[in-house]
Design a protein around this motif. Structure first.
Motif, PDB file in Angstrom:
ATOM      1  N   TRP A   1       0.842  -1.208   0.000  1.00 19.37           N
ATOM      2  CA  TRP A   1       0.000   0.000   0.000  1.00 19.37           C
ATOM      3  C   TRP A   1       0.876   1.256   0.000  1.00 19.37           C
ATOM      4  CZ3 TRP A   1      -4.483   0.861   4.076  1.00 19.37           C
ATOM      5  CH2 TRP A   1      -5.415   1.777   3.545  1.00 19.37           C
ATOM      6  N   THR A   2       2.058   1.166   0.580  1.00 17.82           N
ATOM      7  CA  THR A   2       2.984   2.285   0.622  1.00 17.82           C
ATOM      8  C   THR A   2       4.389   1.772   0.338  1.00 17.82           C
ATOM      9  OG1 THR A   2       3.740   4.173   1.945  1.00 17.82           O
ATOM     10  CG2 THR A   2       3.452   2.083   3.094  1.00 17.82           C
ATOM     11  N   GLU A   3       5.275   2.676  -0.066  1.00 17.00           N
ATOM     12  CA  GLU A   3       6.641   2.266  -0.394  1.00 17.00           C
ATOM     13  C   GLU A   3       7.643   2.618   0.694  1.00 17.00           C
ATOM     14  OE1 GLU A   3       7.794   3.536  -4.293  1.00 17.00           O
ATOM     15  OE2 GLU A   3       5.854   3.045  -5.175  1.00 17.00           O
ATOM     16  N   THR A   4       7.290   3.536   1.579  1.00 20.12           N
ATOM     17  CA  THR A   4       8.217   3.906   2.664  1.00 20.12           C
ATOM     18  C   THR A   4       7.549   3.830   4.031  1.00 20.12           C
ATOM     19  OG1 THR A   4       7.700   6.239   2.212  1.00 20.12           O
ATOM     20  CG2 THR A   4       9.725   5.339   1.247  1.00 20.12           C
ATOM     21  N   TYR A   5       6.550   4.675   4.290  1.00 17.20           N
ATOM     22  CA  TYR A   5       5.843   4.636   5.568  1.00 17.20           C
ATOM     23  C   TYR A   5       4.464   5.245   5.374  1.00 17.20           C
ATOM     24  CZ  TYR A   5       7.386   9.565   5.964  1.00 17.20           C
ATOM     25  OH  TYR A   5       7.627  10.907   5.742  1.00 17.20           O
ATOM     26  N   VAL A   6       3.674   5.294   6.437  1.00 14.52           N
ATOM     27  CA  VAL A   6       2.337   5.885   6.373  1.00 14.52           C
ATOM     28  C   VAL A   6       2.252   7.011   7.398  1.00 14.52           C
ATOM     29  CG1 VAL A   6       1.192   3.807   5.528  1.00 14.52           C
ATOM     30  CG2 VAL A   6       1.394   4.179   7.996  1.00 14.52           C
ATOM     31  N   GLN A   7       1.270   7.893   7.201  1.00 12.14           N
ATOM     32  CA  GLN A   7       1.110   9.026   8.121  1.00 12.14           C
ATOM     33  C   GLN A   7      -0.342   9.468   8.139  1.00 12.14           C
ATOM     34  OE1 GLN A   7       4.109  12.110   7.772  1.00 12.14           O
ATOM     35  NE2 GLN A   7       2.656  13.712   8.356  1.00 12.14           N
ATOM     36  N   TRP A   8      -0.906   9.654   9.349  1.00 13.10           N
ATOM     37  CA  TRP A   8      -2.256  10.184   9.498  1.00 13.10           C
ATOM     38  C   TRP A   8      -2.228  11.704   9.346  1.00 13.10           C
ATOM     39  CZ3 TRP A   8      -6.151   6.894   9.399  1.00 13.10           C
ATOM     40  CH2 TRP A   8      -6.030   5.627   9.969  1.00 13.10           C
ATOM     41  N   SER A   9      -3.330  12.279   8.891  1.00 16.32           N
ATOM     42  CA  SER A   9      -3.489  13.727   8.943  1.00 16.32           C
ATOM     43  C   SER A   9      -3.798  14.123  10.390  1.00 16.32           C
ATOM     44  CB  SER A   9      -4.611  14.169   8.002  1.00 16.32           C
ATOM     45  OG  SER A   9      -5.838  13.554   8.366  1.00 16.32           O
TER      46      SER A   9
END
Length: 633
Positions: free
Chosen positions: A90-98
């Motif tokens: 789903w992502t290539e590095t990391y995820v982040q919430w708004s």
């Protein structure tokens, strides 16, 4: 560049030079004379982006990144978390919430994608090749992206124009996806790129302003949505090092009083910024409080290094050295920005960590006198943890206040190994942790408003130290991160594969330090609670809920008992299903065995002597409920 420099250039008092691109002239000259009404776009109803807040059990969500999988879960207290959605790569590095939890951002080679809603569909994407870092404005109106690859023109279908070429920072409108403006990365006076300090732009709490510092020269404050400089010029400050916006004010009612205006209100529209400059020649080091957009200086004091800030208080860390310059120490100087003339208090300490209590007037600091601190060969050293509170002036006989407000020491905990402070988002509870150490992994859960026996309430109010209670001491081997949930009910400690490979996974605790779940998993990378927006309840409604909390707790206890019952039913059904599968398998195997014996010319097993066959039944007793009654004579 010509348009930027000379468009609207004043020729004299009444005449201004207008500059346009040749391409714009050609574009507008080709517009048809006859107006054609554009086709009306068909309305497509979108999913509710904050639907998770309507959960009947008021549960919180968190995202987990493990290996190549990103998974969204509901937290279920002591029960295993409930998986909502899973996607591989789903992502290539990391995820982040708004900041308000509306969007989940994923990183890709071509840019950023935002996801949300019950179906976790893609909401919008932002084309920025090689993007590495992002930052949302506090109210999620704008998104800042940074890539180490400068923007290059030439590809069709990209949102970039000639003004964007070579830039690395882009500001987007989150709702429309439009590129609002791009900027180059910061450079030093020699013109070479500086090391990136993220975020490059710092946002005011209202999203109305954002600013960046050019070290040693100026602070540039921009306003939205025009993206232009406030007052059309930067604030020149010789030697400026860094700055911070005051966090969100609890806005006071609009007032015409000049004293009220200097601290910001809705009517004046002022927001507060603080910046500091070191010693330059004969000019002393100082920190300054400045109103934006008026750029009016509210307070100045000779200082060295800004540490942290709050909307009611500003804490400044002053790094000093002895006359021999062989050792250093620090002062904490606290500004009470809401009070007249902004009084300042000084606390002398050697600070390792400092943290304000959210939604409160207390702070905690970790200090040390250990000579090994800050040494290249340092090992585990002992620290002291001190808590301070604001002692307010007492009312006099005539109703006037007597004395001034001062920060007073509540209590100091000595000979600790703690090096990090994690307050609950709701205040009151705090975790003292030892992070990223090879020898110690301690966690201490403290309650600063513990009342204990009802008869002691008046005593605890008079003595804040008696309210402090160590709720639990725990340990998490290899701990790298700590994350409170938005409500302050639960906290997750984790050990990330990004830092080491020892016992990666996470543990969920309640605010008292009781372990609820522990899960070890290979290649565990990241876990983030989903943020919540600010509550819509008024202070009066919150007080009413707290007052009637015991009545609500009965309802919650019934729901918990019902949930446990449903879990028990599910467990019994699972056991019955396993028994049925076992019996079916046994019958099939017996039939196959009988057929094989018949083909081999052996007599069936049923005709053999069954006297030596022993059937064993095992009974398992489980206590469902236990009630104890005390009978008095």
């Amino acid at each position: 560049m010509a348009v930027k420099q000379y468009d609207d250039y004043p020729m004299d008092k009444t005449h201004y030079l207008k500059v346009n691109r040749f391409t714009d002239i050609e574009k507008y000259s080709q517009i048809e004379e006859e107006y054609k009404e554009p086709d009306e776009e068909k309305f497509v109803e979108k999913e509710h982006l904050r639907s998770w807040l309507t959960d009947s059990q008021a549960r919180d969500q968190f995202v987990l990144y493990r290996g190549d999988d990103v998974i969204i879960f509901w937290n279920r207290k002591t029960e295993p978390p409930e998986e909502i959605y899973r996607r591989t790569n789903w992502t290539e590095t990391y995820v982040q919430w708004s900041p308000l939890g509306t969007y989940l951002a994923t990183f890709h080679k071509q840019g950023i994608a935002l996801w949300g809603g019950p179906s976790w569909n893609k909401i919008i994407r932002f084309f920025h090749p090689g993007v590495k870092l992002i930052d949302f404005s506090p109210n999620e109106k704008y998104l800042v992206t940074w890539s180490n690859e400068p923007i290059m023109l030439g590809s069709s279908g990209t949102p970039f124009g000639p003004d964007d070429e070579g830039n690395q920072v882009i500001i987007w409108d989150v709702h429309s996806g439009i590129l609002l403006r791009s900027f180059p990365s910061s450079t030093n006076p020699e013109g070479t790129p500086n090391k990136i300090k993220w975020p490059i732009f710092k946002w005011s709490p209202s999203d109305k302003y954002f600013a960046r510092v050019t070290p040693g020269q100026q602070i540039s404050v921009y306003e939205t949505p025009s993206m232009g400089l406030v007052g059309k010029k930067s604030i020149k400050i010789e030697g400026v090092v860094d700055f911070e916006w005051a966090p969100a004010f609890e806005w006071a009612p609009a007032s015409d009083n000049e004293k009220d205006k200097q601290f910001g209100d809705k009517k004046s529209g002022e927001e507060l910024i603080s910046y500091w400059t070191p010693e330059i020649g004969n000019q002393p080091a100082r920190v300054t409080l400045l109103n934006i957009p008026s750029k009016e200086i509210v307070r100045t004091r000779n200082l060295v290094n800004v540490s942290d800030s709050n909307s009611d208080f500003l804490c400044v860390k002053v790094d000093r050295h002895t006359k021999t310059k062989k050792s250093t120490f620090a002062n904490l100087e606290i500004y009470r920005v809401r009070e007249k003339d902004i009084p300042v208090e000084v606390i002398e300490v050697k600070v390792i960590a400092f943290a304000w209590e959210p939604k409160g007037e207390r702070f905690a600091i970790i200090t040390t006198n250990d000579p090994n601190y800050n040494q290249p060969t340092q090992t585990g050293f002992k620290t002291n943890v001190s808590f301070y509170y604001l002692e307010k002036p007492k009312p006099g006989k005539g109703g006037e206040t007597v004395g001034t407000a001062n920060f007073k020491l509540i209590k100091t905990l000595e000979k600790k190994s703690s090096n990090a402070i994690y307050w609950s988002p709701q205040g009151r509870h705090v975790i003292l942790a030892t992070l990223r150490s090879s020898t110690s992994f301690d966690l201490e859960f403290w309650d600063l408003d513990f009342e204990g026996v009802t008869e002691q309430k008046e005593f605890t109010k008079a003595d804040p130290a008696s309210c402090m209670q160590l709720m639990s001491t725990q340990e998490h081997y290899g701990i790298t991160d700590i994350e409170w949930d938005p409500t302050g009910r639960y906290v997750i400690t984790s050990s990330s594969f990004w830092r080491h490979t020892m016992e990666n996974g996470y543990t969920i605790w309640d605010f008292k330090g009781m372990q609820l779940q522990k899960l070890l998993m290979d290649k565990f990378k990241q876990l983030l609670w989903r943020p919540r927006p600010k509550s819509l309840l008024t202070n009066e409604q919150k007080k009413k809920i707290k007052k009637n909390l015991r009545e609500y707790s009965k309802q919650f206890d019934e729901e918990d008992a019902l949930a446990q019952t449903s879990v028990s039913k599910e467990l019994l059904a699972h056991r019955r299903r396993l028994i049925d599968e076992w019996n079916a398998w046994r019958k099939r195997v017996e039939k196959e065995l009988a057929e094989e014996r018949e083909r081999a010319g052996l007599e069936p097993i049923s005709k053999r002597d069954d006297e030596n066959v022993e059937i064993i039944e095992e009974w398992i007793e489980e206590v469902v409920e236990e009630t104890e009654e005390v009978v008095e004579d």
